[in-house]
Scaffold this motif. Structure first.
Motif, mmCIF file in Angstrom:
data_model
loop_
_atom_site.group_PDB
_atom_site.id
_atom_site.type_symbol
_atom_site.label_atom_id
_atom_site.label_comp_id
_atom_site.label_asym_id
_atom_site.label_seq_id
_atom_site.Cartn_x
_atom_site.Cartn_y
_atom_site.Cartn_z
ATOM 1 N N SER A 1 0.808 -1.217 0.000
ATOM 2 C CA SER A 1 0.000 0.000 0.000
ATOM 3 C C SER A 1 0.847 1.276 0.000
ATOM 4 O O SER A 1 0.304 2.377 0.039
ATOM 5 N N ASP B 1 -4.240 9.710 -2.025
ATOM 6 C CA ASP B 1 -5.615 10.208 -1.995
ATOM 7 C C ASP B 1 -6.037 10.580 -3.407
ATOM 8 O O ASP B 1 -5.195 10.948 -4.241
ATOM 9 N N TYR C 1 -16.548 3.044 -6.331
ATOM 10 C CA TYR C 1 -16.420 2.037 -5.278
ATOM 11 C C TYR C 1 -17.052 0.732 -5.750
ATOM 12 O O TYR C 1 -18.132 0.726 -6.343
ATOM 13 N N ASP D 1 -17.282 -3.536 -4.256
ATOM 14 C CA ASP D 1 -16.872 -4.438 -3.177
ATOM 15 C C ASP D 1 -17.117 -5.884 -3.559
ATOM 16 O O ASP D 1 -17.808 -6.174 -4.533
ATOM 17 N N ILE E 1 -11.790 2.606 -5.418
ATOM 18 C CA ILE E 1 -11.688 2.041 -4.071
ATOM 19 C C ILE E 1 -12.386 0.685 -4.109
ATOM 20 O O ILE E 1 -13.532 0.578 -4.542
ATOM 21 N N GLY F 1 -13.700 -2.474 -1.943
ATOM 22 C CA GLY F 1 -14.039 -3.018 -0.636
ATOM 23 C C GLY F 1 -13.808 -4.519 -0.626
ATOM 24 O O GLY F 1 -14.169 -5.215 -1.576
ATOM 25 N N ASP G 1 -7.100 2.059 -3.938
ATOM 26 C CA ASP G 1 -7.117 1.889 -2.488
ATOM 27 C C ASP G 1 -8.130 0.809 -2.141
ATOM 28 O O ASP G 1 -8.961 0.443 -2.971
ATOM 29 N N LEU H 1 -10.850 -0.843 0.995
ATOM 30 C CA LEU H 1 -11.591 -0.688 2.242
ATOM 31 C C LEU H 1 -11.590 -2.069 2.890
ATOM 32 O O LEU H 1 -12.169 -3.017 2.352
ATOM 33 N N ALA I 1 -15.084 -4.504 4.387
ATOM 34 C CA ALA I 1 -16.166 -3.676 3.835
ATOM 35 C C ALA I 1 -17.531 -4.171 4.308
ATOM 36 O O ALA I 1 -17.751 -5.369 4.437
#
Length: 109
Positions: A19, A24, A33, A35, A60, A62, A97, A99, A102
């Motif tokens: 990571s 950002d 997003y 997931d 992003i 998840g 990135d 999460l 999630a």
């Protein structure tokens, strides 16, 4: 008794290394997003993440926790643990990135 430097990487250290390039989203970026369980990461997952990334500027991803996946898919799942699945997703070029753990149901929060 034998002493030598260990070349073993703990999972948390490996996650930090993977990571390290995480940034950002830039101002005004369209954030997308998606997931999932991402168990046994394969080409179909990569294609899905590529398509999701094409919908915006910053992706992003998840990753559902082990207990969530187990509850939804059954007692033998996930095959890979959460840390292994996180490393797989972070290693994908389309992921900006992740999460961790999630939620199953998404809220505005």
């Amino acid at each position: 008794y034998f002493l030598r430097p260990s070349r073993f990487l703990t999972t948390s250290r490996m996650l930090r290394i993977f990571s390290a390039g995480t940034r950002d989203p830039p101002p005004g970026a369209k954030v997308v997003y998606i997931d999932g369980a991402w168990d046994m990461f394969h080409q179909g997952h990569v294609t899905t993440l590529q398509k999701a990334r094409e919908l915006g500027d910053y992706l992003i991803v998840g990753v559902h926790g082990d207990s969530t996946v187990n509850k939804r898919r059954g007692k033998n799942y996930p095959i890979m643990n959460l840390n292994e699945r996180l490393l797989s997703v972070l290693g994908c070029r389309y992921t900006n990135d992740v999460l961790i753990d999630a939620p199953w149901h998404i809220t505005r929060e």
